[in-house]
Scaffold this motif. Structure first.
Motif, short mmCIF file in Angstrom:
data_model
loop_
_atom_site.label_atom_id
_atom_site.label_comp_id
_atom_site.label_asym_id
_atom_site.label_seq_id
_atom_site.Cartn_x
_atom_site.Cartn_y
_atom_site.Cartn_z
N ARG A 144 18.00 -13.51 12.93
CA ARG A 144 17.39 -14.77 12.53
C ARG A 144 18.42 -15.89 12.66
O ARG A 144 19.62 -15.65 12.73
N ARG A 145 17.91 -17.12 12.71
CA ARG A 145 18.76 -18.31 12.70
C ARG A 145 18.66 -18.94 11.32
O ARG A 145 17.57 -19.25 10.84
N ALA A 146 19.79 -19.08 10.66
CA ALA A 146 19.81 -19.65 9.31
C ALA A 146 20.47 -21.02 9.32
O ALA A 146 21.54 -21.20 9.90
N LYS A 147 19.81 -22.00 8.70
CA LYS A 147 20.37 -23.34 8.62
C LYS A 147 21.50 -23.38 7.60
O LYS A 147 21.50 -22.64 6.62
N ARG A 148 22.46 -24.23 7.84
CA ARG A 148 23.58 -24.38 6.92
C ARG A 148 24.01 -25.84 6.86
O ARG A 148 23.74 -26.63 7.77
N LYS A 149 24.68 -26.20 5.77
CA LYS A 149 25.17 -27.56 5.61
C LYS A 149 26.42 -27.75 6.46
O LYS A 149 27.36 -26.96 6.39
N LYS A 177 28.69 -25.72 13.25
CA LYS A 177 27.31 -25.46 13.65
C LYS A 177 26.35 -25.74 12.50
O LYS A 177 26.67 -25.50 11.34
N SER A 178 25.17 -26.22 12.85
CA SER A 178 24.15 -26.49 11.84
C SER A 178 23.31 -25.25 11.54
O SER A 178 22.62 -25.19 10.53
N THR A 179 23.36 -24.26 12.43
CA THR A 179 22.66 -22.99 12.20
C THR A 179 23.59 -21.85 12.59
O THR A 179 24.48 -22.01 13.43
N LEU A 180 23.37 -20.70 11.98
CA LEU A 180 24.16 -19.51 12.30
C LEU A 180 23.23 -18.35 12.63
O LEU A 180 22.21 -18.15 11.97
N LEU A 181 23.60 -17.60 13.64
CA LEU A 181 22.87 -16.38 13.97
C LEU A 181 23.27 -15.31 12.96
O LEU A 181 24.45 -15.08 12.72
N GLU A 182 22.28 -14.65 12.36
CA GLU A 182 22.53 -13.60 11.38
C GLU A 182 21.82 -12.32 11.78
O GLU A 182 20.77 -12.34 12.42
N GLU A 230 21.17 -6.85 3.56
CA GLU A 230 21.57 -8.25 3.57
C GLU A 230 21.62 -8.79 5.00
O GLU A 230 21.64 -8.04 5.97
N TRP A 231 21.66 -10.13 5.09
CA TRP A 231 21.83 -10.79 6.38
C TRP A 231 23.29 -11.18 6.53
O TRP A 231 23.85 -11.86 5.67
N ALA A 232 23.93 -10.73 7.60
CA ALA A 232 25.35 -11.00 7.83
C ALA A 232 25.52 -11.92 9.03
O ALA A 232 24.81 -11.80 10.03
N ARG A 252 21.23 -8.76 25.85
CA ARG A 252 20.21 -9.73 25.50
C ARG A 252 19.27 -9.13 24.46
O ARG A 252 18.81 -8.01 24.58
N MET A 253 19.01 -9.88 23.41
CA MET A 253 18.13 -9.40 22.34
C MET A 253 17.21 -10.53 21.91
O MET A 253 17.47 -11.70 22.16
N ASP A 254 16.11 -10.17 21.26
CA ASP A 254 15.20 -11.18 20.73
C ASP A 254 15.73 -11.70 19.41
O ASP A 254 16.09 -10.93 18.53
N VAL A 255 15.77 -13.00 19.28
CA VAL A 255 16.29 -13.64 18.08
C VAL A 255 15.18 -14.44 17.42
O VAL A 255 14.50 -15.23 18.05
N ASP A 256 15.00 -14.22 16.12
CA ASP A 256 14.01 -14.96 15.36
C ASP A 256 14.66 -16.24 14.86
O ASP A 256 15.54 -16.21 14.01
N ASP A 257 14.22 -17.38 15.39
CA ASP A 257 14.81 -18.66 14.99
C ASP A 257 14.05 -19.30 13.84
O ASP A 257 14.27 -20.46 13.50
N GLY A 258 13.14 -18.54 13.24
CA GLY A 258 12.38 -19.06 12.11
C GLY A 258 11.05 -19.65 12.52
O GLY A 258 10.15 -19.82 11.71
N GLU A 259 10.90 -19.97 13.80
CA GLU A 259 9.66 -20.55 14.28
C GLU A 259 9.06 -19.74 15.42
O GLU A 259 7.87 -19.55 15.51
N SER A 260 9.92 -19.24 16.27
CA SER A 260 9.44 -18.45 17.40
C SER A 260 10.55 -17.51 17.83
O SER A 260 11.70 -17.65 17.42
#
Length: 223
Positions: free
Chosen positions: A101-106, A113-118, A126-128, A209-217
């Motif tokens: 997943r892609r997680a937003k960060r401050k 980066k404004s988002t991190l791959l977890e 847990e998500w690392a 290459r893997m599928d990544v969930d960015d929270g929307e697609s």
């Protein structure tokens, strides 16, 4: 990938790698063991082990070179975990994430980066983080995940995981040696033991290459 049957004291001279002169054969835990050095030399503070992954030719997932690492000061252990992603507990590759997943960060700095791959861990749930916060390219992209797995997995593998060895002539000989010494895994016609064929030992470099969930697609990304 060299494996010596338990009833023999030394490997045949014709099978010993030429770069191991002056070293001693070191018995792996099993034919499937990707962690244990097959050859060691020196004693005490000077004891070194030959990396079994680096020695493999490049077409088999190795580097085609002899990498001797100190076993007294954990250089060998660090190398196997954080260069090749091999667990010292299971002697097999660390399990990959079960989801992404892609997680937003401050953002605290313009170079962050404004988002991190977890990645989702099968063991702790847990998500690392799978990348650093800085906007720079990591030399070894798997290092972030491997640091988590080294602390968390403790030899645990994700359910249904398999295919840790290359499916070639040598790989099949390794499986045959394992099956012969582990009859409980099944005889001819039985299913192949878990964590065995089809995938070369991991080396430094990018992940597949893997599928990544960015929270929307779902977005396909290489990392």
């Amino acid at each position: 990938s060299f494996f010596e049957p338990h009833d023999a004291r030394y490997p045949p001279a014709s099978c010993a790698p030429p770069s191991t002169s002056g070293s001693t054969f070191n018995m792996p835990r099993s034919a499937l063991d990707l962690y244990t050095p097959r050859f060691v030399k020196g004693i005490g503070r000077e004891k070194c082990g030959l990396c079994p992954i680096c020695y493999e030719p490049k077409e088999r997932g190795g580097e085609g070179r002899s990498e001797w690492l100190s076993m007294k000061f954990s250089a060998f252990n660090y190398h196997m975990q954080y260069v090749h992603g091999i667990s010292p507990s299971s002697a097999l590759p660390f399990s990959p994430p079960t989801a992404f997943r892609r997680a937003k960060r401050k953002v605290n700095h313009k170079n962050e980066k404004s988002t991190l791959l977890e990645g989702h861990c099968h063991r702790c749930g847990e998500w690392a983080a799978m990348e650093g916060v800085k906007c720079v390219e990591a030399k070894l992209k798997e290092i972030y995940w491997w640091k988590h797995t080294a602390q968390c997995h403790k030899g645990s593998n994700a359910a249904g995981e398999s295919a840790a060895h290359l499916d070639d002539e040598l790989g099949r000989k390794v499986i045959a040696a394992y099956s012969a010494s582990h009859p409980e895994s099944g005889s001819s016609g039985a299913s192949t033991p878990k964590n065995t064929l089809n995938l070369a030992p991991r080396k430094s470099g990018g992940l597949k290459r893997m599928d990544v969930d960015d929270g929307e697609s779902n977005a396909s990304q290489i990392f």
